[in-house]
Design a protein around this motif. Sequence first.
Motif, PDB file in Angstrom:
ATOM      1  N   PHE A  37       1.421  -9.955  -4.191  1.00 16.25           N
ATOM      2  CA  PHE A  37       2.098 -11.081  -4.845  1.00 16.25           C
ATOM      3  C   PHE A  37       1.887 -11.009  -6.362  1.00 16.25           C
ATOM      4  O   PHE A  37       2.828 -11.125  -7.145  1.00 16.25           O
ATOM      5  CB  PHE A  37       1.537 -12.409  -4.328  1.00 16.25           C
ATOM      6  N   ALA A  38       0.624 -10.830  -6.765  1.00 16.41           N
ATOM      7  CA  ALA A  38       0.288 -10.871  -8.188  1.00 16.41           C
ATOM      8  C   ALA A  38       0.919  -9.707  -8.941  1.00 16.41           C
ATOM      9  O   ALA A  38       1.364  -9.868 -10.081  1.00 16.41           O
ATOM     10  CB  ALA A  38      -1.227 -10.853  -8.370  1.00 16.41           C
ATOM     11  N   HIS A  39       0.952  -8.534  -8.329  1.00 13.93           N
ATOM     12  CA  HIS A  39       1.526  -7.376  -9.012  1.00 13.93           C
ATOM     13  C   HIS A  39       2.983  -7.633  -9.383  1.00 13.93           C
ATOM     14  O   HIS A  39       3.438  -7.237 -10.463  1.00 13.93           O
ATOM     15  CB  HIS A  39       1.420  -6.143  -8.122  1.00 13.93           C
ATOM     16  N   ALA A  40       3.702  -8.313  -8.506  1.00 17.00           N
ATOM     17  CA  ALA A  40       5.119  -8.577  -8.755  1.00 17.00           C
ATOM     18  C   ALA A  40       5.342  -9.754  -9.696  1.00 17.00           C
ATOM     19  O   ALA A  40       6.298  -9.761 -10.466  1.00 17.00           O
ATOM     20  CB  ALA A  40       5.837  -8.842  -7.423  1.00 17.00           C
ATOM     21  N   LEU A  41       4.452 -10.738  -9.658  1.00 14.79           N
ATOM     22  CA  LEU A  41       4.716 -12.002 -10.339  1.00 14.79           C
ATOM     23  C   LEU A  41       3.882 -12.237 -11.589  1.00 14.79           C
ATOM     24  O   LEU A  41       4.342 -12.923 -12.510  1.00 14.79           O
ATOM     25  CB  LEU A  41       4.475 -13.168  -9.359  1.00 14.79           C
ATOM     26  N   ALA A  42       2.675 -11.735 -11.636  1.00 17.35           N
ATOM     27  CA  ALA A  42       1.773 -12.022 -12.747  1.00 17.35           C
ATOM     28  C   ALA A  42       0.930 -10.792 -13.066  1.00 17.35           C
ATOM     29  O   ALA A  42      -0.224 -10.689 -12.644  1.00 17.35           O
ATOM     30  CB  ALA A  42       0.862 -13.220 -12.416  1.00 17.35           C
ATOM     31  N   PRO A  43       1.479  -9.844 -13.811  1.00 21.63           N
ATOM     32  CA  PRO A  43       0.755  -8.585 -14.086  1.00 21.63           C
ATOM     33  C   PRO A  43      -0.624  -8.774 -14.685  1.00 21.63           C
ATOM     34  O   PRO A  43      -1.543  -8.008 -14.380  1.00 21.63           O
ATOM     35  CB  PRO A  43       1.698  -7.860 -15.055  1.00 21.63           C
ATOM     36  N   TRP A  44      -0.816  -9.764 -15.544  1.00 26.72           N
ATOM     37  CA  TRP A  44      -2.135  -9.937 -16.165  1.00 26.72           C
ATOM     38  C   TRP A  44      -3.167 -10.373 -15.135  1.00 26.72           C
ATOM     39  O   TRP A  44      -4.340  -9.998 -15.227  1.00 26.72           O
ATOM     40  CB  TRP A  44      -2.066 -10.914 -17.335  1.00 26.72           C
ATOM     41  N   ILE A  45      -2.737 -11.123 -14.117  1.00 30.34           N
ATOM     42  CA  ILE A  45      -3.640 -11.487 -13.026  1.00 30.34           C
ATOM     43  C   ILE A  45      -3.878 -10.267 -12.132  1.00 30.34           C
ATOM     44  O   ILE A  45      -4.996 -10.019 -11.668  1.00 30.34           O
ATOM     45  CB  ILE A  45      -3.056 -12.643 -12.191  1.00 30.34           C
ATOM     46  N   SER A  46      -2.830  -9.502 -11.901  1.00 33.43           N
ATOM     47  CA  SER A  46      -2.951  -8.303 -11.071  1.00 33.43           C
ATOM     48  C   SER A  46      -3.992  -7.341 -11.634  1.00 33.43           C
ATOM     49  O   SER A  46      -4.779  -6.751 -10.888  1.00 33.43           O
ATOM     50  CB  SER A  46      -1.589  -7.602 -10.974  1.00 33.43           C
ATOM     51  N   GLN A  47      -4.004  -7.174 -12.938  1.00 27.54           N
ATOM     52  CA  GLN A  47      -4.985  -6.281 -13.562  1.00 27.54           C
ATOM     53  C   GLN A  47      -6.407  -6.715 -13.251  1.00 27.54           C
ATOM     54  O   GLN A  47      -7.279  -5.892 -12.968  1.00 27.54           O
ATOM     55  CB  GLN A  47      -4.768  -6.248 -15.071  1.00 27.54           C
ATOM     56  N   ARG A  48      -6.638  -8.021 -13.298  1.00 31.13           N
ATOM     57  CA  ARG A  48      -7.976  -8.528 -13.012  1.00 31.13           C
ATOM     58  C   ARG A  48      -8.310  -8.399 -11.529  1.00 31.13           C
ATOM     59  O   ARG A  48      -9.422  -8.030 -11.155  1.00 31.13           O
ATOM     60  CB  ARG A  48      -8.079 -10.000 -13.444  1.00 31.13           C
ATOM     61  N   LEU A  49      -7.341  -8.715 -10.671  1.00 34.09           N
ATOM     62  CA  LEU A  49      -7.585  -8.605  -9.237  1.00 34.09           C
ATOM     63  C   LEU A  49      -7.956  -7.181  -8.855  1.00 34.09           C
ATOM     64  O   LEU A  49      -8.888  -6.951  -8.071  1.00 34.09           O
ATOM     65  CB  LEU A  49      -6.332  -9.022  -8.466  1.00 34.09           C
ATOM     66  N   ARG A  50      -7.246  -6.216  -9.425  1.00 36.62           N
ATOM     67  CA  ARG A  50      -7.412  -4.835  -8.998  1.00 36.62           C
ATOM     68  C   ARG A  50      -8.582  -4.129  -9.684  1.00 36.62           C
ATOM     69  O   ARG A  50      -8.895  -2.984  -9.345  1.00 36.62           O
ATOM     70  CB  ARG A  50      -6.108  -4.067  -9.195  1.00 36.62           C
ATOM     71  N   SER A  51      -9.228  -4.782 -10.616  1.00 38.96           N
ATOM     72  CA  SER A  51     -10.437  -4.198 -11.194  1.00 38.96           C
ATOM     73  C   SER A  51     -11.642  -4.431 -10.283  1.00 38.96           C
ATOM     74  O   SER A  51     -12.697  -3.835 -10.469  1.00 38.96           O
ATOM     75  CB  SER A  51     -10.715  -4.797 -12.576  1.00 38.96           C
ATOM     76  N   ARG A  52     -11.467  -5.279  -9.293  1.00 38.29           N
ATOM     77  CA  ARG A  52     -12.512  -5.571  -8.303  1.00 38.29           C
ATOM     78  C   ARG A  52     -12.157  -4.866  -6.999  1.00 38.29           C
ATOM     79  O   ARG A  52     -11.021  -4.936  -6.535  1.00 38.29           O
ATOM     80  CB  ARG A  52     -12.580  -7.082  -8.079  1.00 38.29           C
ATOM     81  N   THR A  53     -13.112  -4.164  -6.389  1.00 35.87           N
ATOM     82  CA  THR A  53     -12.836  -3.495  -5.123  1.00 35.87           C
ATOM     83  C   THR A  53     -12.661  -4.517  -4.011  1.00 35.87           C
ATOM     84  O   THR A  53     -13.188  -5.640  -4.086  1.00 35.87           O
ATOM     85  CB  THR A  53     -13.970  -2.526  -4.735  1.00 35.87           C
ATOM     86  N   LEU A  54     -11.952  -4.132  -2.981  1.00 35.22           N
ATOM     87  CA  LEU A  54     -11.783  -5.015  -1.822  1.00 35.22           C
ATOM     88  C   LEU A  54     -13.122  -5.322  -1.165  1.00 35.22           C
ATOM     89  O   LEU A  54     -13.301  -6.376  -0.553  1.00 35.22           O
ATOM     90  CB  LEU A  54     -10.850  -4.362  -0.800  1.00 35.22           C
ATOM     91  N   ALA A  55     -14.065  -4.401  -1.294  1.00 31.18           N
ATOM     92  CA  ALA A  55     -15.366  -4.564  -0.640  1.00 31.18           C
ATOM     93  C   ALA A  55     -16.331  -5.439  -1.435  1.00 31.18           C
ATOM     94  O   ALA A  55     -17.386  -5.824  -0.919  1.00 31.18           O
ATOM     95  CB  ALA A  55     -16.004  -3.191  -0.413  1.00 31.18           C
ATOM     96  N   HIS A  56     -15.970  -5.767  -2.669  1.00 27.42           N
ATOM     97  CA  HIS A  56     -16.905  -6.484  -3.538  1.00 27.42           C
ATOM     98  C   HIS A  56     -17.187  -7.890  -3.017  1.00 27.42           C
ATOM     99  O   HIS A  56     -16.285  -8.647  -2.668  1.00 27.42           O
ATOM    100  CB  HIS A  56     -16.325  -6.573  -4.950  1.00 27.42           C
ATOM    101  N   GLU A  57     -18.464  -8.240  -2.980  1.00 21.67           N
ATOM    102  CA  GLU A  57     -18.913  -9.583  -2.585  1.00 21.67           C
ATOM    103  C   GLU A  57     -19.610 -10.233  -3.775  1.00 21.67           C
ATOM    104  O   GLU A  57     -20.102  -9.544  -4.669  1.00 21.67           O
ATOM    105  CB  GLU A  57     -19.909  -9.498  -1.416  1.00 21.67           C
TER     106      GLU A  57
END
Length: 409
Positions: free
Chosen positions: A147-167
């Motif tokens: 969703f974020a990649h398509a709609l809010a690139p600046w949020i996508s960048q932050r989301l994807r700097s964190r691994t899926l496994a990160h707690e």
Amino acid sequence: MKSAAEALALLEGALRAMEVYHFPWPQELDSGIDLVGFARLTREDGDKRGAATAFVAGFQSKGTDKHFTDNQARSVQIAQHEEYWKNATLPVFVVRISNDGAAQLVEDALSSLHGLALIAPYEDRIKSIPTTVTIQSAATDIRLRMFAHALAPWISQRLRSRTLAHEDEFRGLNRQSAWSLLDYTAGRHSAFPVPGSWADIQQYFTLVDYLYEDWTFRNQLFQDLKDRVSVGLGDQGYGWDDEPDLVSAKSSAASLRTGAFRLLGGMIELLLRFESLLPTLTAEPIPGQQSLKALRARLSAYHLADTTENIHAYKKAEEAHERPKEALARKDVEDAVRVITCVWDGAATALGYTQNQLATAVSLYGGQFSASASNTFYELLHRTSDVQAALYGALRPWAAKAFYVRHWV
């Protein structure tokens, strides 16, 4: 080939289960993608129709007929795909699959390669991407990233700097909630908490709008709020502006999952930042025959009936034709107000609260927000119990100088 085909079939089934529908990618390109999927908006519970979107991601599967007995079996080789995965124009997720159906482990390729983006290749650098979380447990995170990649690139960048496994148990991160993930990534404790432009704010509210429209995500929000209220105040363990008290923070992590309430309050502050970022609004639509035609139609309607509704419609059409940049600013602000109003109304209904009670809960469970203009909103809300009216009231002092707001009542 048999192993690869079996892995791909398992992956396709897992994606369908998480409302991501797929189509094959031409393998002769060998770019590091086996298939591309698009996230579907889920509707009401039991409604299987959904709605198609352009929120896409690529998936690379790697199957094995062996049991996952060592670390190497739980990773995906990078091989020749590094440059593509780092520079792809869509999110790419790599999936290590046990063909006995025991596990499908996934990771965002860019998250693992993030630290290599500026490092020149060398002999002993990372050669594989660890996969440690199941695709089922990461479903919410994956869909949010799409969703974020398509709609809010600046949020996508932050989301994807964190691994899926990160707690992050000390911050109360809940990986099963899109709202907790969004707050954690772009909230006031993120490394990128402040939007840099008008477009960033507009994109954020567009993202929230689509998240709230999705039945699955919307109910995650309501459940987050209910869970937080059920815990009560309790022992917070540490202040949000302080370093965590490691002795008590872990034990109180469940009660610190305040992302949903903090997001409700944060949306108000984000809306009020439109004012300072107005100079960054560079887009200026070019008026044409359509806007002129609309203006003339509204003027004719006003001449036929001198009503308040018609005069406002005429003034807005005049603004759209003669001052399109101001009209665009007004539309973005009003869209953001609509999103906030919708989310706050839904949250209040889910909790059985009045709007004033919800505002009190946001203050109790959402942490401290900056003063100034946001206080005006809460004061107006206390008097009117009308979220939209309170938002318009808080915005009016500067908005009246920037675009047409006489229709705000």
